[in-house]
Design a protein around this motif. Structure first.
Motif, short mmCIF file in Angstrom:
data_model
loop_
_atom_site.label_atom_id
_atom_site.label_comp_id
_atom_site.label_asym_id
_atom_site.label_seq_id
_atom_site.Cartn_x
_atom_site.Cartn_y
_atom_site.Cartn_z
N ARG A 48 -22.35 46.40 69.97
CA ARG A 48 -22.11 46.46 71.43
C ARG A 48 -20.80 45.76 71.78
NH1 ARG A 48 -25.82 47.57 75.35
NH2 ARG A 48 -24.82 46.07 76.75
N ASN A 49 -20.65 44.54 71.26
CA ASN A 49 -19.44 43.76 71.56
C ASN A 49 -18.18 44.50 71.12
OD1 ASN A 49 -21.20 41.81 72.43
ND2 ASN A 49 -20.94 40.46 70.68
N ALA A 52 -25.95 50.77 79.42
CA ALA A 52 -24.76 50.41 80.20
C ALA A 52 -25.04 49.38 81.29
CB ALA A 52 -24.16 51.66 80.83
N ARG A 53 -26.30 49.04 81.49
CA ARG A 53 -26.63 48.07 82.54
C ARG A 53 -25.93 46.75 82.29
NH1 ARG A 53 -31.80 48.64 84.65
NH2 ARG A 53 -31.89 50.62 85.72
N GLY A 54 -25.42 46.17 83.35
CA GLY A 54 -24.91 44.81 83.26
C GLY A 54 -23.49 44.66 82.76
N ILE A 55 -22.86 45.73 82.28
CA ILE A 55 -21.48 45.58 81.84
C ILE A 55 -20.55 45.84 83.01
CG2 ILE A 55 -21.92 46.12 79.41
CD1 ILE A 55 -20.70 48.91 79.99
N ASP A 56 -19.54 45.04 83.12
CA ASP A 56 -18.58 45.18 84.22
C ASP A 56 -17.20 45.35 83.61
OD1 ASP A 56 -17.27 45.19 86.59
OD2 ASP A 56 -17.59 43.08 87.07
N ILE A 57 -16.72 46.57 83.59
CA ILE A 57 -15.43 46.88 82.96
C ILE A 57 -14.46 47.32 84.06
CG2 ILE A 57 -14.23 48.40 81.34
CD1 ILE A 57 -16.90 48.45 79.75
N ARG A 67 -25.74 39.28 76.48
CA ARG A 67 -24.70 38.26 76.30
C ARG A 67 -23.47 38.57 77.15
NH1 ARG A 67 -21.14 37.45 70.83
NH2 ARG A 67 -19.96 35.64 71.52
N GLU A 68 -23.06 39.88 77.18
CA GLU A 68 -21.85 40.23 77.95
C GLU A 68 -22.00 39.85 79.42
OE1 GLU A 68 -23.43 42.46 75.28
OE2 GLU A 68 -23.24 44.04 76.76
N LEU A 69 -23.18 40.17 79.96
CA LEU A 69 -23.40 39.88 81.37
C LEU A 69 -23.44 38.37 81.61
CD1 LEU A 69 -23.82 41.02 84.17
CD2 LEU A 69 -26.26 41.24 83.68
N ALA A 70 -24.04 37.62 80.69
CA ALA A 70 -24.09 36.15 80.82
C ALA A 70 -22.67 35.57 80.87
CB ALA A 70 -24.87 35.54 79.66
N ILE A 71 -21.81 36.09 80.01
CA ILE A 71 -20.42 35.59 79.97
C ILE A 71 -19.70 35.94 81.27
CG2 ILE A 71 -18.19 35.92 78.82
CD1 ILE A 71 -19.87 36.28 76.18
N GLN A 72 -19.91 37.17 81.77
CA GLN A 72 -19.27 37.59 83.03
C GLN A 72 -19.71 36.70 84.19
OE1 GLN A 72 -20.21 41.75 83.55
NE2 GLN A 72 -19.29 42.31 81.60
#
Length: 408
Positions: A286-287, A308-313, A85-90
């Motif tokens: 996760r969120n 950690a894949r796909g998260i962009d911080i 979901r995080e990556l989809a939102i990004q």
């Protein structure tokens, strides 16, 4: 080599959005993937985090929607599948920024959002939809989402989708989108049987593209390693790095959930607050972790590679390899999380004797060695292991060639 975005035949509205976002020149993956995708080819691309891969598939798909405008309202024409979901939102946020000067409609369909909210979205005209496979399949099975209008299917983080068990669902979704004209598949690595199994069924004679962070980008990352005698020594060196003035927001990578749990307890006993990401976490957990880390409530995050894949911080000051990865390309993937958006960052590896061979492999892979550093009061007591470089054996000359050489 493409040097400017204006060389890519992109619409003026997209070029204006690119300028607003502050992108100066295309990255390697963008320069290679965008022309191939705009030529209508299927693309199979390998690119680690931090190489600009999101824009590499968003720009050509947005350009397609501009070049061939819809004649009447209807369902989505571009579908982007992503594992979390995080990556989809990004991705959706970046798509909206790049499409800011157009009338294109971008939506997300993911878990964690109520059915009523999605029902409202699904009743509207959609141009580009970013979705997680499981939730989208639910709507397709309920005949709430129509795939027949999909012209381009994009799979981002394909290797992670396989890791998370989405392979069969992605195959079904590919079948549902069988009238599409193009497929773009992006993955951190193209190694392993799994991704190849994916690609044979999904792609049609794809353009294969591999990109790694440029040496110029890597120069922004200060890389070094400390040799450690044992676990106690390793913990001392970790504490030294975490308490340094330059350490602001840090990700610490470990190879397993068990190792992560052990370090978490150790940091807790040292009264060093941290949060963590690991496989098989509930989405809400996760969120919560990502939100605490992004907001600065906690400045140290422990993570396994898969989690950690796909998260962009943004604004990661340090990446610490508490455990070295199993392959050199994953090392690049990890350290690419710092020194983003023109900033500098640090990548520190804590290396025990049995890790030294991997450290040498990483240096060869990057075509430059990672330098060793020492903390004066914590120098290692053991000698650095030496590894002889294997010389390639000369192939024996064919009989005729040997005779010719003797007679000459």
């Amino acid at each position: 080599m493409v040097r400017t975005f204006s060389e890519l035949d992109l619409d003026v509205d997209l070029l204006a959005a690119i300028e607003t976002k502050g992108y100066s020149r295309p990255t390697e993956i963008q320069a290679k993937a965008i022309p191939a995708a705009m030529d209508g080819l299927d693309v199979l691309a390998s690119a680690p985090t931090g190489t600009g891969k999101t824009a590499a598939f968003l720009l050509p798909t947005l350009q397609h929607l501009i070049d061939f405008p819809r004649r009447k309202p209807g369902p989505a024409r571009v579908l982007i599948l992503t594992p979390t979901r995080e990556l989809a939102i990004q991705i959706a946020d970046e798509a909206r920024e790049l499409a800011a000067n157009t009338d294109l409609k971008v939506f997300t369909i993911t878990g964690g959002i109520s059915y009523d909210e999605h029902a409202e979205i699904l009743g509207k005209t959609q141009d580009l939809v970013v979705a997680t496979p499981g939730r989208l399949m639910e709507y397709i099975n309920a005949e709430r989402f129509d795939c027949r209008a999909i012209e381009c299917l994009v799979l981002d983080e394909a290797d992670r989708m396989l890791d998370m068990g989405f392979g069969p669902i992605v195959d079904k979704l590919s079948h549902e989108c069988r009238w599409r004209r193009q497929t773009l598949l992006f993955s951190a690595t193209l190694e392993g049987k799994g991704v190849h199994g994916f690609t044979e069924d999904l792609l049609n004679e794809p353009e294969r593209i591999e990109a790694s962070p440029s040496r110029r980008e890597r120069k922004k990352i200060h890389q070094w390693y400390y040799r450690c005698d044992d676990m106690d020594h390793k913990i001392q060196l970790l504490e030294h790095v975490l308490k340094s003035d330059e350490s602001e927001r840090t990700i610490i990578f470990l190879k397993t959930r068990e190792r992560l749990a052990e370090l978490r307890e150790k940091l807790d006993s040292m009264q060093i607050p941290c949060c963590w990401l690991q496989g098989e976490m509930a989405q809400s957990a996760r969120n919560n972790t990502i939100e605490r880390f992004k907001s600065g409530k906690v400045n140290i995050m422990l993570a396994t590679d898969v989690a950690a894949r796909g998260i962009d911080i943004p604004d990661i000051s340090h990446v610490i390899n508490f455990d070295l990865p199993r392959t050199a390309d994953v090392y690049l993937h990890r350290i690419g999380r710092t020194a983003r958006a023109g900033k500098k960052g640090s990548a520190v590896s804590l290396v025990e004797a049995h890790d030294q061979a991997m450290m040498e492999r990483i240096g060869r892979y990057m075509k430059e060695p990672v330098k060793e550093r020492f903390v004066e009061e914590m120098k290692p007591k053991h000698k650095k292991p030496a590894f002889a470089v294997k010389k390639k054996k000369k192939k024996p000359m064919p009989g005729a060639a040997r005779k010719a050489k003797k007679s000459s």
